[in-house]
Write an enzyme that holds these catalytic residues in place. Structure first.
Site, PDB file in Angstrom:
ATOM      1  N   GLN A 168       0.989  -1.191   0.125  1.00 36.83           N
ATOM      2  CA  GLN A 168       0.127   0.041   0.122  1.00 36.83           C
ATOM      3  C   GLN A 168       0.861   1.241   0.105  1.00 36.83           C
ATOM      4  O   GLN A 168       0.350   2.284  -0.089  1.00 36.83           O
ATOM      5  CB  GLN A 168      -0.853   0.203   1.172  1.00 36.83           C
ATOM      6  CG  GLN A 168      -2.061  -1.079   1.093  1.00 36.83           C
ATOM      7  CD  GLN A 168      -2.763  -1.000   2.722  1.00 36.83           C
ATOM      8  OE1 GLN A 168      -2.634  -2.118   3.357  1.00 36.83           O
ATOM      9  NE2 GLN A 168      -3.366   0.047   2.980  1.00 36.83           N
ATOM     10  N   PHE A 195      -5.991  -3.991   3.352  1.00 38.05           N
ATOM     11  CA  PHE A 195      -6.632  -4.023   4.579  1.00 38.05           C
ATOM     12  C   PHE A 195      -5.655  -3.178   5.719  1.00 38.05           C
ATOM     13  O   PHE A 195      -6.077  -3.519   6.910  1.00 38.05           O
ATOM     14  CB  PHE A 195      -7.280  -5.102   5.306  1.00 38.05           C
ATOM     15  CG  PHE A 195      -8.221  -5.775   4.345  1.00 38.05           C
ATOM     16  CD1 PHE A 195      -9.297  -5.167   3.660  1.00 38.05           C
ATOM     17  CD2 PHE A 195      -7.738  -7.037   3.626  1.00 38.05           C
ATOM     18  CE1 PHE A 195     -10.059  -5.611   2.902  1.00 38.05           C
ATOM     19  CE2 PHE A 195      -8.719  -7.561   2.797  1.00 38.05           C
ATOM     20  CZ  PHE A 195     -10.022  -6.762   2.222  1.00 38.05           C
ATOM     21  N   GLU A 217       0.533  -1.668   4.531  1.00 41.76           N
ATOM     22  CA  GLU A 217       1.137  -0.320   4.738  1.00 41.76           C
ATOM     23  C   GLU A 217       2.571  -0.215   4.896  1.00 41.76           C
ATOM     24  O   GLU A 217       3.396   0.520   4.193  1.00 41.76           O
ATOM     25  CB  GLU A 217       0.147   0.591   5.744  1.00 41.76           C
ATOM     26  CG  GLU A 217       0.562   2.025   5.813  1.00 41.76           C
ATOM     27  CD  GLU A 217      -0.404   2.685   6.787  1.00 41.76           C
ATOM     28  OE1 GLU A 217      -1.715   2.484   6.917  1.00 41.76           O
ATOM     29  OE2 GLU A 217      -0.083   3.854   7.008  1.00 41.76           O
ATOM     30  N   ARG A 267      -5.507   7.209  17.203  1.00 40.52           N
ATOM     31  CA  ARG A 267      -6.816   7.265  16.525  1.00 40.52           C
ATOM     32  C   ARG A 267      -7.749   6.407  17.525  1.00 40.52           C
ATOM     33  O   ARG A 267      -8.964   6.935  17.090  1.00 40.52           O
ATOM     34  CB  ARG A 267      -6.637   6.556  15.296  1.00 40.52           C
ATOM     35  CG  ARG A 267      -7.727   6.674  14.341  1.00 40.52           C
ATOM     36  CD  ARG A 267      -7.707   6.156  12.898  1.00 40.52           C
ATOM     37  NE  ARG A 267      -7.202   7.069  11.887  1.00 40.52           N
ATOM     38  CZ  ARG A 267      -7.935   8.072  11.289  1.00 40.52           C
ATOM     39  NH1 ARG A 267      -9.324   8.166  11.362  1.00 40.52           N
ATOM     40  NH2 ARG A 267      -7.265   8.920  10.526  1.00 40.52           N
ATOM     41  N   PHE A 281      -7.754   1.358  11.851  1.00 39.95           N
ATOM     42  CA  PHE A 281      -6.698   1.977  12.384  1.00 39.95           C
ATOM     43  C   PHE A 281      -6.637   2.332  13.986  1.00 39.95           C
ATOM     44  O   PHE A 281      -6.264   3.311  14.118  1.00 39.95           O
ATOM     45  CB  PHE A 281      -5.922   3.044  11.806  1.00 39.95           C
ATOM     46  CG  PHE A 281      -4.595   3.351  11.571  1.00 39.95           C
ATOM     47  CD1 PHE A 281      -3.740   2.931  10.786  1.00 39.95           C
ATOM     48  CD2 PHE A 281      -4.293   4.732  12.269  1.00 39.95           C
ATOM     49  CE1 PHE A 281      -2.486   3.080  10.679  1.00 39.95           C
ATOM     50  CE2 PHE A 281      -2.845   4.969  12.371  1.00 39.95           C
ATOM     51  CZ  PHE A 281      -1.675   4.415  11.627  1.00 39.95           C
ATOM     52  N   THR A 315      -3.687  11.452  10.280  1.00 42.49           N
ATOM     53  CA  THR A 315      -3.514  12.255  11.517  1.00 42.49           C
ATOM     54  C   THR A 315      -2.162  12.795  11.864  1.00 42.49           C
ATOM     55  O   THR A 315      -1.929  13.571  12.420  1.00 42.49           O
ATOM     56  CB  THR A 315      -3.966  11.562  12.834  1.00 42.49           C
ATOM     57  OG1 THR A 315      -3.004  10.363  12.833  1.00 42.49           O
ATOM     58  CG2 THR A 315      -5.486  11.220  12.876  1.00 42.49           C
ATOM     59  N   ALA A 333      -5.992   5.159   5.454  1.00 41.69           N
ATOM     60  CA  ALA A 333      -6.578   6.201   6.005  1.00 41.69           C
ATOM     61  C   ALA A 333      -8.175   6.744   5.376  1.00 41.69           C
ATOM     62  O   ALA A 333      -8.612   7.655   5.501  1.00 41.69           O
ATOM     63  CB  ALA A 333      -6.123   7.573   6.578  1.00 41.69           C
ATOM     64  N   GLU A 383     -12.763   2.813   5.326  1.00 44.95           N
ATOM     65  CA  GLU A 383     -12.611   2.145   6.567  1.00 44.95           C
ATOM     66  C   GLU A 383     -14.219   2.370   7.343  1.00 44.95           C
ATOM     67  O   GLU A 383     -14.638   1.407   8.226  1.00 44.95           O
ATOM     68  CB  GLU A 383     -11.680   2.797   7.387  1.00 44.95           C
ATOM     69  CG  GLU A 383     -10.303   2.444   6.926  1.00 44.95           C
ATOM     70  CD  GLU A 383      -9.195   3.163   7.355  1.00 44.95           C
ATOM     71  OE1 GLU A 383      -9.208   4.584   7.107  1.00 44.95           O
ATOM     72  OE2 GLU A 383      -8.330   2.760   8.465  1.00 44.95           O
TER      73      GLU A 383
HETATM   74  N1  MTE Z   1     -11.303  -2.896   0.408  1.00 44.02           N
HETATM   75  C1  MTE Z   1     -10.804  -4.088  -0.350  1.00 44.02           C
HETATM   76  N2  MTE Z   1     -11.467  -4.630  -1.207  1.00 44.02           N
HETATM   77  N3  MTE Z   1      -9.598  -4.170   0.119  1.00 44.02           N
HETATM   78  C2  MTE Z   1      -8.828  -3.778   0.906  1.00 44.02           C
HETATM   79  O1  MTE Z   1      -7.637  -4.054   0.976  1.00 44.02           O
HETATM   80  N4  MTE Z   1      -8.488  -1.815   2.401  1.00 44.02           N
HETATM   81  C3  MTE Z   1      -9.367  -0.983   3.208  1.00 44.02           C
HETATM   82  C4  MTE Z   1     -10.379  -0.229   2.480  1.00 44.02           C
HETATM   83  N5  MTE Z   1     -11.205  -1.046   1.689  1.00 44.02           N
HETATM   84  C5  MTE Z   1      -9.365  -2.589   1.573  1.00 44.02           C
HETATM   85  C6  MTE Z   1     -10.824  -2.161   1.206  1.00 44.02           C
HETATM   86  C7  MTE Z   1      -8.793   0.015   3.993  1.00 44.02           C
HETATM   87  S1  MTE Z   1      -7.698  -0.434   5.453  1.00 44.02           S
HETATM   88  C8  MTE Z   1      -8.452   1.431   3.399  1.00 44.02           C
HETATM   89  S2  MTE Z   1      -7.627   2.568   4.371  1.00 44.02           S
HETATM   90  C9  MTE Z   1      -9.154   1.754   2.353  1.00 44.02           C
HETATM   91  O2  MTE Z   1      -9.760   0.674   1.592  1.00 44.02           O
HETATM   92  C10 MTE Z   1      -8.028   2.224   1.365  1.00 44.02           C
HETATM   93  O3  MTE Z   1      -8.202   2.660   0.042  1.00 44.02           O
HETATM   94  P1  MTE Z   1      -9.102   4.249  -0.059  1.00 44.02           P
HETATM   95  O4  MTE Z   1      -8.364   4.954   0.494  1.00 44.02           O
HETATM   96  O5  MTE Z   1      -8.871   4.277  -1.433  1.00 44.02           O
HETATM   97  O6  MTE Z   1     -10.694   3.963   0.218  1.00 44.02           O
HETATM   98  N1  HPA Z   2      -4.545   6.139   8.968  1.00 45.97           N
HETATM   99  C1  HPA Z   2      -3.945   5.243   8.539  1.00 45.97           C
HETATM  100  N2  HPA Z   2      -2.738   5.073   8.235  1.00 45.97           N
HETATM  101  C2  HPA Z   2      -1.968   5.984   8.698  1.00 45.97           C
HETATM  102  C3  HPA Z   2      -2.381   6.950   9.710  1.00 45.97           C
HETATM  103  C4  HPA Z   2      -3.747   6.978   9.864  1.00 45.97           C
HETATM  104  O1  HPA Z   2      -4.376   7.871  10.328  1.00 45.97           O
HETATM  105  N3  HPA Z   2      -1.527   7.760  10.049  1.00 45.97           N
HETATM  106  C5  HPA Z   2      -0.314   7.151   9.491  1.00 45.97           C
HETATM  107  N4  HPA Z   2      -0.602   6.175   8.796  1.00 45.97           N
HETATM  108 MO1  MOS Z   3      -6.066   1.234   6.206  1.00 43.17          MO
HETATM  109  S1  MOS Z   3      -5.817   0.549   7.931  1.00 43.17           S
HETATM  110  O1  MOS Z   3      -5.734   2.931   6.630  1.00 43.17           O
HETATM  111  O2  MOS Z   3      -4.855   0.726   5.205  1.00 43.17           O
END
Ligand code: MTE
Ligand code: HPA
Ligand code: MOS
Length: 786
Positions: A217, A248, A252, A330, A364, A460, A529, A735
């Protein structure tokens, strides 16, 4: 196979109808067909280059202790082995801690958790590498291992200092309140269980550099760490991510180690190296969601209104900081969920244990804070003898209020959303029916809960709230799109492509999203995030606006018209004030003309989130640009003889602002809810008393399956534009829906409480497995007899 050609709708046909797939369309995921057909290429599907070698790591067999000797002779002599490395063989930086130091790439003299990587082997085949690592002769001086939050708290073992937030005077408010109460909740963590495990494929590149394919990620962080580990300038390393089979949060920071090991080998051997963790290694070697042990003291009035709250959260960080500082923060930011605590003190501990370093996971830390708010509200409801929904409503924030970290409460329409869901799902009538059901059924009991979600959107850490994009227009009118966000199944590439289509009023098939690559858009933030579409959507829009203004300027000169008379409509550029007499030029012909007149058709775009600031020293500011809202009502039925249960129905109303793509958003909401429900019901992490992970395979760790989906499952979008200037006034969706799973846990607790006629709030740590539900039932039976 996966290459579909011939997207040749004639321009004339494209002109006759509105452009397809713009923002707001219910467009399928850009790879949906490829996912279903199995033709979407993940790293392990890429054709392997000739000479590819395979890496595996050797793991420690104790949780804590000094390494006295590490004899790798037999490993080196094993069939197929080409190379073996330990920490001493790392040419540059040996610590790959993402924010704070503390993550040696291999154990540095001391083992800090059971399964920690001690060395790595490179062999001709994956199987040979896996077999060879088992031949190591290691002797240790074993030390006592800290394996629980409670032990860590007792021994003051922390990976980072505690942090606190404050509003008013909690202690006095609690003392002065008519009713005092206290409680605690232990919330377990969660395994990511992405379908595609951690994987990297490193190729030696020009001048000692590395080209790395990595399921990450955060390609930029992997790039930086690989460059540090190899002692190379960052510009010698390229990281590319086309897609992940789920992240997920687990990719990261924790994709980097495997990318670094693969790169070190690739450099040493000058051969391509693949490093893939099998499922068990992935579960043992990578961090999970943090367990939290949470305690509260509350002062309330007779109506159940909170007057003061003193809250202590303690996160199970594992052996190193990783992202735990921000994760516990968080959790602290979300321990109010939707409720005004009036006077509050919130303290967060970062407990150090001899377990794998826990990491980001959808929400998170937010979910572990938020569930505690809901636990408190339920406890209050039992205390004052009211319906939990009424107590929740009585405690909602109001516009003009302020949080325990000083963020003003604005545009807080959650009460309205909750009201709508309450009506739509028939909460009151079903409550009455359940009360009747529970009165007339001896062994089966039903429970109902309607819980809200309020989730803060922004990293954050302020500097992470930025993004870049790169847009090229080719002379046939097709557009190449690149941005800093990564695709993990959440539909980000689809949404950002829709933004570009929208800006030029083009069909979506004119836009080709391309793999995230550190040499296309540099210095990116992690896709995390939930900010992916907010940040990258705006960056791509910015690039489109730059290109459009160049094109408009060119048209003005070329056709001698005003800027306002150049419009992008239905895949065409329309020149002239009056639509009937105006000249319609296909987008392709127009950009060809612009090219022939020497207009640059490529640009970068950039975005930085406005308005946000947070001073951690004073624990105050506006860390979040805005909040996403939602509510879920869940109904369950438990068997009080066995503790087994079913989720009968779930209704979700969720706020995504003005949706960029309702189909994808609903998918995110459904998936988030199910994943959240799994966290709180069937998924149980277990370590034995030696610190060995027992839940280390699909056989010992139960994620939800299709049969766990509630028979009645309704998801609706709450249709209201974001008041903040986000991309087309949409809201982040990744999330927040995860936390709708909390409604299931509250409903289970409601069903259990019925056993004691709702007079007590049963203890129910998570996950609420049938065993725990049964224990809670027996607790209620004992208490109501006493
Ligand atoms: N959806 C799918 N299908 N697969 C994933 O790994 N990760 C989640 C969410 N939805 C995830 C998901 C998480 S932890 C985050 S932070 C967001 O997707 C990240 O993507 P976005 O910021 O584009 O929504
Ligand atoms: N969310 C997800 N990932 C992060 C954050 C947060 O607030 N800060 C640093 N990495
Ligand atoms: Mo999502 S836990 O912020 O990758």
């Amino acid at each position: 196979m996966s290459h579909v050609s011939s997207k040749v709708t004639p321009w004339e046909a494209r002109r006759q109808r509105p452009a397809k797939g713009k923002s707001g369309s219910k467009l399928a995921h850009e790879s949906a067909e490829k996912h279903v057909l199995g033709t979407a290429t993940y790293i392990d599907d890429m054709p392997e280059q000739a000479g590819t070698l395979f890496a595996a790591v050797g793991k420690s067999t104790i949780a804590h202790g000094k390494i006295l000797s590490l004899d790798l002779t037999a490993v080196c002599n094993a069939p197929g082995v080409v190379d073996v490395i330990t920490l001493d063989d790392i040419p540059g930086e040996k610590d790959i801690g993402p924010v704070f130091k503390g993550d040696p790439i291999f154990a540095d003299g001391v083992v800090e958790f059971h399964g920690q990587a001690l060395f790595a082997v490179l062999a001709e085949s994956f199987e040979q590498a896996k077999r060879a690592v088992l031949l190591a002769q290691v002797s240790y001086e074993e030390h006592p291992a800290l394996l629980t939050i409670k032990e860590a708290l007792q021994q003051n073992a922390f990976v980072r200092p505690a942090h606190s937030m404050q509003k008013g005077d909690a202690a006095s408010a609690i003392t002065a309140a008519p009713i005092q109460m206290s409680g605690e909740l232990y919330v377990k963590g969660q395994e990511h269980f992405y379908l595609e495990g951690q994987i990297s494929y490193a190729l030696p590149a020009e001048d000692g550099g590395i080209k790395l394919y990595c399921s990450s990620q955060h390609p930029t962080e992997v790039q930086k760490l690989v460059s540090e580990v190899l002692d190379l300038p960052i510009n010698h390393v390229q990281v590319e991510v086309r897609r992940m089979g789920g992240g997920f949060g687990g990719k990261e920071t924790q994709a980097a180690q495997w990318g670094c090991i693969a790169s070190v080998f690739a450099r040493r051997q000058n051969r391509p190296v693949k490093m893939r963790l099998d499922r068990q290694d992935d579960m043992v070697l990578t961090g999970k969601r943090h367990d939290f042990y949470n305690r509260y003291q509350l002062g309330i009035d007779e109506n159940g209104k909170i007057l003061g709250a003193d809250i202590e959260l303690a996160g199970f960080c594992g052996y190193s900081p990783d992202l735990s500082d921000a994760i516990v923060d968080r959790a602290m930011f979300h321990v109010d969920n939707a409720y005004d605590l009036n006077n509050a003190r919130v303290i967060g501990h970062r407990c150090k244990t001899n377990t794998v370093s826990n990491t980001a996971y959808r929400g998170f830390g937010g979910p572990q804070g938020m569930i505690f708010a809901e636990a408190m509200l339920d406890d209050i409801a039992r205390k004052v003898g009211k319906d939990p929904l009424d107590v929740r409503k009585a405690n909602f924030y109001r516009d003009g209020g302020s949080t325990h970290y000083g963020q003003p409460v604005e545009d807080f329409f959650l009460p309205e959303l909750v009201e709508q869901l309450e009506q739509d799902c028939d909460y009151r009538a079903r409550r009455a029916a359940i009360t009747e059901f529970n009165r007339t059924n001896r062994w089966k009991k039903r429970g109902l809960a309607l819980t809200p979600v309020r989730f803060g959107i922004s990293f954050t850490i302020q500097f992470l709230n930025q993004a870049g994009a790169l847009v090229h227009i080719y002379t046939d009118g097709s557009i190449h799109l690149n941005h800093g966000g990564t695709e993990m199944g959440q539909g980000l590439f689809t949404k950002v492509a829709q933004v570009v289509a929208h800006e030029f009023d083009l069909d979506i098939d004119m836009i080709q999203a391309s793999a995230t690559a550190t040499d296309k858009v540099p210095n990116t933030s992690p896709t995390a995030a939930s900010s992916g579409s907010d940040l990258n959507g705006k960056a791509a829009q910015n690039a489109c606006q730059i290109l459009k203004s160049r094109l408009v300027q060119f048209a003005q000169q070329h056709y001698q018209v005003n800027a306002g008379d150049v419009r992008f409509i239905n895949n065409h550029v329309v020149i002239g004030a009056d639509e009937n007499s105006a000249q319609w030029i296909s987008f392709a012909d127009f950009v060809t003309l612009a090219y022939q007149n020497r207009v640059s058709l490529s640009t970068t775009g950039y975005y930085a989130t406005p308005k946000i600031h947070y001073n951690r020293d004073t624990a105050s500011g506006r860390p979040f640009f805005y909040f996403a809202f939602g509510a879920c009502c869940a109904e369950v039925e438990i068997d009080t003889l066995t503790g087994e249960y079913k989720v009968l129905r779930a209704d979700i109303l969720h706020d995504v602002g003005r949706s960029l793509n309702p189909a994808i958003d609903i998918g995110q909401i459904e998936g988030g809810f199910i994943q959240g429900m799994g966290w709180l019901t069937t998924e149980e992490l277990l370590w034995d008393d030696k610190g060995r992970l027992q839940s280390n395979s699909a056989a010992t760790y139960k994620i939800p399956t299709s049969v766990d989906i509630p028979a009645h499952f309704n998801v609706q979008l709450f249709d209201r534009a974001n008041a903040e200037d986000t991309i087309y006034n949409s809201k982040a969706v990744g999330e927040p829906p995860f936390m709708h799973g909390i409604a299931v846990w509250c409903a289970l607790r409601d069903a259990v409480a019925s056993v004691a006629d709702y007079t007590i709030s049963p203890p129910l740590d998570t996950p609420a497995t049938p065993e725990r539900v049964l224990n809670a039932v027996m607790f209620c039976q004992q208490e109501s007899k006493a």
